[in-house]
Enzyme design. Structure first.
Site, short mmCIF file in Angstrom:
data_model
loop_
_atom_site.label_atom_id
_atom_site.label_comp_id
_atom_site.label_asym_id
_atom_site.label_seq_id
_atom_site.Cartn_x
_atom_site.Cartn_y
_atom_site.Cartn_z
N ASP A 21 -19.64 -10.05 10.69
CA ASP A 21 -19.55 -8.64 11.06
C ASP A 21 -18.12 -8.27 11.45
OD1 ASP A 21 -20.56 -6.11 11.43
OD2 ASP A 21 -21.29 -6.49 13.46
N GLY A 22 -17.80 -6.99 11.25
CA GLY A 22 -16.51 -6.47 11.74
C GLY A 22 -15.52 -6.12 10.64
N ASN A 69 -28.46 -2.85 3.99
CA ASN A 69 -27.11 -2.38 3.67
C ASN A 69 -27.09 -1.34 2.55
OD1 ASN A 69 -25.40 -5.52 4.43
ND2 ASN A 69 -25.63 -3.69 5.68
N SER A 197 -30.00 -8.73 13.81
CA SER A 197 -29.96 -7.79 12.68
C SER A 197 -30.79 -8.24 11.47
CB SER A 197 -28.51 -7.54 12.23
OG SER A 197 -27.76 -7.00 13.28
#
Ligand code: FPP
Length: 249
Positions: A21-22, A69, A197
């Site tokens: 993530d990120g 997503n 998640s």
């Protein structure tokens, strides 16, 4: 319960799963398009595969694209698909050279034919590699995996519809994606959020969860080693007491 591999004094987790993530924040903080963050993320993917193989991790799983997503803006989904297609072709050769077997877990029917073909080719090309198994989770979700496993299990054992008491954990497990890998020992999440998640759920029931604020494009070998060091300080109890675990050592 999974056995941990010992390399000298270091306990190496058998299965490491990473929520990468990120990427978006990394790009936005530099006034770059989010897609640039994903592109830089692929470089971290390569570095992490090398780091994991180097320290003897036999199974590494990466969350590349979740079932959810698809809800992102279409231009970001398109950029991710393009990146995925090109990275698969390029990285498969790299993996072959490094003895890494690549497998993909997820509902692949939603991907273009071109991507499905690249996946099949990359899996076939690296099928005989045995240094490490890399699982790319694409259009994957932990709940999807559990529901699919239930469907397959009922098909394989039609009697359970009449006799649900016959259902065992082992019967469900054997139909999950990742039937090639042991349960997850260590789950790493970059980017600082403390949640799973809908990544691997069933097989991560006893995983140690390591969260770092480092954004995925900044994740380096030393960050991976930091997670392994942290893992070495954990006492894994699997429902037992600390005294029992120490007595069994
Ligand atoms: C999460 O960051 C990351 C993703 C949704 C995609 C991860 C994909 C890659 C690193 C490319 C993978 C490619 C291969 C071949 C494995 P985010 O966009 O949610 O970041 P944010 O939380 O900062 O917005």
């Amino acid at each position: 319960m999974t056995a941990i591999i010992k390399q000298g004094n270091v306990a190496v987790p058998r299965h490491v799963a990473i929520i990468m993530d990120g990427n978006g924040r990394w790009a936005q903080s530099r006034f770059l398009p989010r897609a640039e963050g994903h592109r830089r993320g692929v470089e971290s993917v390569r570095r992490t595969i090398e780091a994991a193989a180097k320290c003897g991790v036999p199974f590494l799983s990466l969350f590349a694209f979740s079932s959810e997503n698809w809800r992102r803006p279409p231009e970001e989904v398109n950029a991710l698909m393009k990146l995925f297609a090109t990275a698969l072709k390029r990285e498969a050769k790299h993996m072959l050279a490094n003895g890494v077997r690549m497998r993909v877990a997820g509902d692949l029917t939603a991907f273009s034919e071109d991507i499905q073909q690249s996946i099949a080719e990359s899996e076939a090309m690296t099928a005989s590699c045995d240094r490490m198994v890399l699982t790319i989770c694409a259009n994957y979700g932990g709940r999807w995996d559990i529901v699919e496993a239930m469907r397959k299990m009922v098909k394989a054992h039609p009697d359970v519809a009449e006799h649900p008491e016959r259902i065992t954990e082992a019967m469900v497990s054997e139909h999950m994606a990742f039937d090639w890998a042991p349960e997850v020992d260590l789950m790493i999440r970059t980017g600082g959020e403390q949640r799973i998640s809908n990544f691997i759920l069933w097989q991560a029931a006893y995983a140690e969860l390591y969260v770092t604020r480092t954004l995925w494009p900044d994740f380096r070998e030393e960050d991976f080693m930091g997670a392994i060091e942290w893992f070495n300080d954990r006492e894994r109890r699997f429902g037992m007491t600390g005294d029992q675990v120490r007595a069994n050592k």
